[in-house]
Motif scaffolding. Structure first.
Motif: not given
Lengths: 198, 98
Positions: A23, A26, A30-31, A34, A38, A48, B21-24, B26-27, B30-31
């Motif tokens: 976790r 991930v 993530w940044p 994604i 994108r 997603e 777009q801001s990556a910030g 994960p939703p 998600f992880a």
């Protein structure tokens, strides 16, 4: 915090099947993932879902990662190759006509085609959407290269590393793709002329 | 007609000015979802073209084998049930020649 993550330690824990470490990894990656998703997301695909597929591939192939390069480089390569596979699977490559463009996109295109000066920076978002629409007509490899070079401004050497292609091949693909993009813009201009005539 | 040579460069220069777009982060969840899928041993289907090609080739090979076996079943059955004998008399003469 993802920023202060001990990546090597985290990878070690993931290899020992530690779910909490997975976790953390991930969240940390993530940044990076994604951003790639994108930039190269095929139409009709959820970002997603694609990101999830990339992470699953990363975990499935983690044993192959020897730590010779930073994990971010390796993950970028997995992400780019997954996006490329998805782009290849996309059968339809739409060629947008002037009439298909939104108001802001048509405005920015008009400014690009007819004004000597650059379009106003406030047109950035519309210009990006228009550029992505034009890229839809390219083959997956050409699209990937031109996206990385012209929209993300990545150096040729980095693109070669990400894709596994030679620098010469990257340059040849970029040359070919730019020529097609200029041709598409010329076609759109003819479209516009014929529309204003009627 | 206006020269289009630089129009693509002009368009991409403008496109690059769009704020990313801001990556910030994960939703939410998600992880956890990804980690749980990985922990449960779920394997991602590979989309590598050579793998798709290999599985298709295998399927085609199985079908071809089944067709050729069904077409030649008599020949194969006689081969299994009887003693092997040269089908071609010329070939037989050659074998029996001193």
């Amino acid at each position: 915090m993802a920023e202060s993550l001990d990546v090597a330690g985290c990878l070690e824990r993931v290899r020992r099947r530690d779910e909490a470490a997975a976790r953390e990894l991930v969240a940390h990656l993530w940044p990076l993932v994604i951003k790639i998703v994108r930039a190269h997301l095929p139409r009709a695909l959820d970002e997603e879902d694609l990101a999830q597929e990339i992470f699953m591939k990363v975990f499935a192939n983690l044993d192959q990662f020897r730590g010779e390069v930073p994990v971010e480089h390796w993950v970028s390569r997995v992400a780019v190759s997954t996006c490329l596979d998805r782009l290849r699977a996309q059968k339809r490559r739409p060629e947008w006509r002037w009439a298909d463009l939104g108001e802001a996109e048509a405005e920015v295109l008009e400014a690009v085609l007819h004004n000597e000066s650059e379009p106003h920076p406030s047109h950035g978002m519309a210009a990006r959407e228009l550029a992505v629409k034009l890229l839809d007509s390219l083959g997956p490899e050409d699209r990937l290269v031109i996206n990385l070079l012209d929209l993300e401004q990545q150096p040729v050497a980095d693109i070669a590393r990400l894709t596994g292609w030679s620098q010469t091949l990257v340059k040849v693909r970029a040359f070919r793709a730019r020529r097609k993009m200029r041709k598409r813009l010329a076609e759109l201009e003819r479209d516009e002329r014929s529309m204003t005539k009627h | 007609m206006k020269d289009n040579t630089d129009n693509w460069a002009k368009l991409t220069r403008t496109a690059r000015q769009a704020s990313p777009q801001s990556a910030g982060e994960p939703p939410f969840g998600f992880a956890t979802r990804v980690a749980a899928r990985w922990a449960s041993g779920e394997v991602v289907a590979s989309a590598a073209p050579w793998e798709r090609f290999a599985s298709r080739s295998l399927a085609i090979a199985v079908v071809l084998m089944a067709v050729s076996v069904s077409v030649n079943i008599d020949l194969l059955a006689s081969g299994w049930l009887n003693e092997l004998a040269p089908a071609d008399p010329v070939f037989g003469d050659f074998l029996l020649a001193p």
